[in-house]
Scaffold this active site. Structure first.
Site, short mmCIF file in Angstrom:
data_model
loop_
_atom_site.label_atom_id
_atom_site.label_comp_id
_atom_site.label_asym_id
_atom_site.label_seq_id
_atom_site.Cartn_x
_atom_site.Cartn_y
_atom_site.Cartn_z
CE LYS A 12 -3.64 2.44 2.94
NZ LYS A 12 -3.93 2.38 3.73
CG ASP A 38 -5.17 7.98 5.02
OD1 ASP A 38 -6.11 8.22 4.00
OD2 ASP A 38 -5.71 6.82 5.20
CE LYS A 69 -6.88 8.48 7.83
NZ LYS A 69 -7.72 7.27 9.05
CG ASP A 92 -2.21 4.91 5.27
OD1 ASP A 92 -1.81 4.37 5.82
OD2 ASP A 92 -3.20 5.54 4.24
CG ASP A 116 -9.72 7.76 6.09
OD1 ASP A 116 -8.86 7.66 5.81
OD2 ASP A 116 -10.31 7.98 7.56
CD GLU A 126 -6.58 5.43 2.65
OE1 GLU A 126 -7.49 5.49 3.23
OE2 GLU A 126 -5.82 5.38 2.61
NE ARG A 156 -11.43 -1.17 3.22
CZ ARG A 156 -11.89 -1.28 4.58
NH1 ARG A 156 -13.00 -1.49 4.32
NH2 ARG A 156 -11.37 -1.01 5.11
#
Ligand code: BES
Ligand code: MN
Ligand code: ZN
Length: 490
Positions: A261, A266, A273, A284, A343, A345, A347
């Site tokens: 990933k 993020d 967030k 991230d 959020d 994101e 996946r």
């Protein structure tokens, strides 16, 4: 700092600090600790153990100052012999190095080959752990400090006189050097400010590693139909990049794709967030750093396994061009995704990255991702979640990782976890709530893999630490790299 092994007695190597050890409960140390004890008039058995009552509890380090002019002895507690592990060797070595660092004068350190004595462990892995511990313990992310503490330690030497053990341990040092270097490189990448680390600069870093690297830009990603990946990145001023690194030995024994990933920051997107959760979100891309570092190490180790490292790198930002809750996106495989929460994101990008990986016709795919807060809640920082579609491979991964002191815990993929992902308007939603979130994310990913054996690793909790762990690591841990290297090359 240089790490090496010498076929000499620990007493015959000139040094500022000597590291020996003691298992809990031992009153009369044998092996090399015994040799050192005798050489210094039984100071360890008569003074440290008898009078000072040092018990050798795991993680404690007893310091004997100035035993000879300028020379210190550190006695590292190994704890109970029954509970001893390779991982503990790495941790105590890192701890000893950090202690030696605080002297601000020690230049040369010698250590015994912990674990290869009465514990009877494999000298090769012991040496690998010591090497990794030394390099990891010396690590500091200080590039943005104008006043840096200079590392005085120039050399770390493992002393071993037994020819056979020396020979095996030498191999372990080589593996340890390559592995530790890879881990520290990844930690640098993860700790780096997202001001400077974004898809383009991450891709540039990958290119400079030296394995064949192809970087696809936005228009090429679009041509490949990776709309899910593009959607996540469309709110950022930084363009997404698809990074594909390849290590191809002659006549490979097997072919593996590792997918990381790569969200370089993020913010959550429009489902933004809260501040406390956003604070460390430059981490991230820890999965991306892991696969980039792992392929580097695997190529340096000249493994006979073909490896592809794949990163769909982008930033998840809120803006006028950002993807929105309720949007429907057609992923690379043709499956439609309804965005329930921007959020979730990781996946969404992985859906396309996994599909890309599967087209390479590899024998197995492993993805590694800071994917869910739910996994962090379930396992904390000390273990990573693992799941997938191949139980045997998962079990093998867990046990090989355990050997070198990284912990993975298998999470279930019961069908019911997928029910929350049902969508009225698309083939799937990207999320369905908080309950069982790590497993639901795993189920989501599984929909984008057709039939390749696949392992999914969730490192949301283990990738970045606010407090120092047993190895003395704070900030980026570089989790996953050691296990990926071990699993793929073994
Ligand atoms: N990057 C986060 C997961 C994460 C959380 C990593 C904490 C490291 C520490 C991921 O993209 C995310 O935001 N997940 C959401 C999913 C939710 C909206 C279903 C989460 O876990 O809160
Ligand atoms: Mn997120
Ligand atoms: Zn994320």
């Amino acid at each position: 700092m240089k790490v090496k092994i010498e076929k000499k007695s620990i007493l015959d190597i000139d040094s500022d600090v000597i590291i020996v050890n003691l298992f809990e409960g031992i009153k009369n140390p044998g092996g090399v600790t015994g040799v050192v004890d005798k050489a210094f008039k039984k100071i360890i058995s008569e003074y440290v153990i008898k009078q000072e009552k040092f018990e050798g509890k795991y993680g404690e380090i007893y310091e004997l100052p100035m035993i000879q002019e300028g020379k210190k002895i550190y006695i590292a507690g190994l704890g109970k012999q029954k509970e001893f592990t390779y991982g503990k060797i790495r941790n105590i070595t890192a701890k000893a190095i950090r202690k030696a660092k605080t002297t601000k004068t020690a230049k040369k350190i010698v250590s015994i080959l912990h674990g290869a004595g009465i514990a009877g462990l494999d000298p090769k892995i012991c040496a690998q752990m010591i090497t990794e511990g030394a390099i990891s313990g010396a690590y500091e992310f200080d590039k943005y400090k104008t006043e840096k503490e200079e590392l005085t330690i120039k050399e770390f030497i493992i002393a071993e006189t037994d020819s056979q053990k020396y020979k095996e341990a030498k191999k372990g040092v080589e593996i340890g050097l390559i592995t530790a270097e890879a881990v520290n490189n990844a930690r640098d990448l993860i700790n780096e400010s997202s001001q400077y680390l974004y898809p383009e600069t991450l891709a540039k870093y990958a290119r400079e590693i030296g394995v064949k690297t192809t970087v696809y830009d936005k228009s090429q990603i679009k041509k490949m139909g990776m709309n899910a990946f593009l959607a996540v990145g469309q709110g950022s001023i930084h363009e997404p990049k698809l990074i594909h690194m390849e290590y191809k030995p002659e006549n490979p024994r097997k072919k593996v794709a590792i997918v990381g990933k790569g969200i370089t920051f993020d913010a959550g997107g429009l489902d933004i967030k809260p501040p406390a959760s956003m604070l460390t979100m430059r981490d991230d891309m820890s999965g991306a750093a892991a696969v980039i570092s792992a392929i580097k190490a695997i190529s340096e180790l000249k493994s006979d396994v073909e490896v592809h490292a794949i990163v769909a790198a982008c930033e998840n930002m809120p803006s006028g061009s950002a993807y929105k809750p309720g949007d429907v996106i057609i992923a690379k495989t043709g499956r439609s995704i309804e965005i329930d929460n921007t959020d979730a994101e990781g996946r969404v990008t992985l859906a396309d990255a996994l599909a890309y990986a599967e087209e390479l016709n590899v024998d197995e795919i492993i993805d590694i991702a800071t994917l869910t807060g739910a996994c962090m809640v379930a396992l904390g920082t000390v273990a990573s979640g693992i799941m997938g579609n191949d139980d045997k491979k998962i079990k093998r991964f867990i046990s090989l990782a355990d050997e070198i002191g990284e912990r993975y815990w298998q999470l279930p993929m019961y069908e019911e976890y997928g029910e929350t992902l049902k969508s009225d308007i698309a083939d799937t939603k990207n999320t369905g709530g908080r309950m069982g979130g790590a497993s639901a994310a795993g189920i989501f990913l599984s929909k984008f893999i057709k039939n390749t054996p696949w392992i999914h690793i969730d490192i949301a909790g283990s990738a970045f630490l606010e407090k120092r762990n047993e190895e003395g690591i704070k900030g980026a841990t570089g989790i996953g790299i050691r296990s990926l290297i071990k699993y793929i090359t073994e």
